[in-house]
Design a protein around this motif. Sequence first.
Motif, mmCIF file in Angstrom:
data_model
loop_
_atom_site.group_PDB
_atom_site.id
_atom_site.type_symbol
_atom_site.label_atom_id
_atom_site.label_comp_id
_atom_site.label_asym_id
_atom_site.label_seq_id
_atom_site.Cartn_x
_atom_site.Cartn_y
_atom_site.Cartn_z
ATOM 1 N N GLY A 37 0.783 -1.234 0.000
ATOM 2 C CA GLY A 37 0.000 0.000 0.000
ATOM 3 C C GLY A 37 0.808 1.274 0.000
ATOM 4 O O GLY A 37 0.234 2.364 0.008
ATOM 5 N N ALA A 38 2.135 1.172 0.009
ATOM 6 C CA ALA A 38 2.968 2.377 -0.090
ATOM 7 C C ALA A 38 2.855 2.938 -1.502
ATOM 8 O O ALA A 38 2.435 2.234 -2.434
ATOM 9 N N VAL A 39 3.241 4.201 -1.661
ATOM 10 C CA VAL A 39 3.294 4.840 -2.976
ATOM 11 C C VAL A 39 4.627 5.562 -3.100
ATOM 12 O O VAL A 39 5.234 5.956 -2.101
ATOM 13 N N LEU A 40 5.094 5.722 -4.334
ATOM 14 C CA LEU A 40 6.299 6.513 -4.567
ATOM 15 C C LEU A 40 6.020 7.956 -4.187
ATOM 16 O O LEU A 40 4.926 8.466 -4.427
ATOM 17 N N ALA A 41 6.998 8.623 -3.600
ATOM 18 C CA ALA A 41 6.811 10.000 -3.136
ATOM 19 C C ALA A 41 7.951 10.877 -3.646
ATOM 20 O O ALA A 41 9.097 10.434 -3.732
ATOM 21 N N ASP A 42 7.614 12.119 -3.953
ATOM 22 C CA ASP A 42 8.598 13.097 -4.378
ATOM 23 C C ASP A 42 8.677 14.181 -3.316
ATOM 24 O O ASP A 42 7.718 14.916 -3.099
ATOM 25 N N LEU A 94 9.251 6.655 -0.377
ATOM 26 C CA LEU A 94 7.878 6.141 -0.443
ATOM 27 C C LEU A 94 7.045 6.876 0.601
ATOM 28 O O LEU A 94 7.573 7.557 1.472
ATOM 29 N N ALA A 95 5.737 6.694 0.516
ATOM 30 C CA ALA A 95 4.823 7.191 1.544
ATOM 31 C C ALA A 95 3.883 6.057 1.926
ATOM 32 O O ALA A 95 3.467 5.266 1.072
ATOM 33 N N PRO A 128 0.197 4.541 3.572
ATOM 34 C CA PRO A 128 -1.176 4.868 3.150
ATOM 35 C C PRO A 128 -1.726 6.189 3.686
ATOM 36 O O PRO A 128 -2.697 6.717 3.146
ATOM 37 N N GLU A 129 -1.123 6.758 4.720
ATOM 38 C CA GLU A 129 -1.558 8.050 5.254
ATOM 39 C C GLU A 129 -0.708 9.203 4.718
ATOM 40 O O GLU A 129 -0.902 10.344 5.088
ATOM 41 N N GLY A 130 0.281 8.895 3.870
ATOM 42 C CA GLY A 130 1.116 9.927 3.278
ATOM 43 C C GLY A 130 2.400 10.224 4.028
ATOM 44 O O GLY A 130 3.123 11.156 3.674
ATOM 45 N N ASN A 131 2.716 9.447 5.066
ATOM 46 C CA ASN A 131 3.959 9.653 5.821
ATOM 47 C C ASN A 131 5.134 9.131 5.003
ATOM 48 O O ASN A 131 5.205 7.942 4.691
ATOM 49 N N GLU A 132 6.062 10.037 4.672
ATOM 50 C CA GLU A 132 7.197 9.660 3.858
ATOM 51 C C GLU A 132 8.204 8.826 4.649
ATOM 52 O O GLU A 132 8.402 9.034 5.835
#
Length: 128
Positions: A90-95, A107-108, A110-114
Motif C-alpha cells: 500500500g505504499a506509494v512513490l513520493a517526491d 515512499l509514503a 497509506p496516510e502519506g507519511n514519507e
Amino acid sequence: MSSVISSIALDAADPARLAQFWTGALGYRILETNDADVISLVRADGGAGPDIDIIPVPEDKTVKNRLHLDLRASEGSTQQEEVERLLALGAVLADVGQGPDVSWVVLADPEGNEFCVLSATAEEAARG
C-alpha cells in the motif's frame, strides 16, 4: 545519561489501515488497542523496539514530514525487491524534492507519511 527511543508515534485518520501497513512492512504485531483507540505495535519476533503507537486524529496529513524513517532491506532481499514489497502493501512513490541520482527510494505509507528505503541491505550496512 542519555535517552532511548521508547516508541514512535504516528498520527492517522485511519489507524487500523496504518497498523495493517506497518505490521506488514516491519514484521511487527499489534500489542493492544487502548480506550482512546491508540494501536500499539511491537516487533513480532520479541526483539528490542522501538514500539510504534498509531494515534487517531481527525485531520489528514498536509505537509512533508519533519522526521521520517529510513528502512533497509533485510537479509536476502534487495532494495528493489523491498520497494516492490512495500508498494504491494500500500505504499506509494513520493517526491520530496530528491534528485534523480540519489541512492534511496522515497515512499509514503497509506496516510502519506514519507519514508526512505536505503540502497544497502541490513547486512551490507553492518559490514560497513
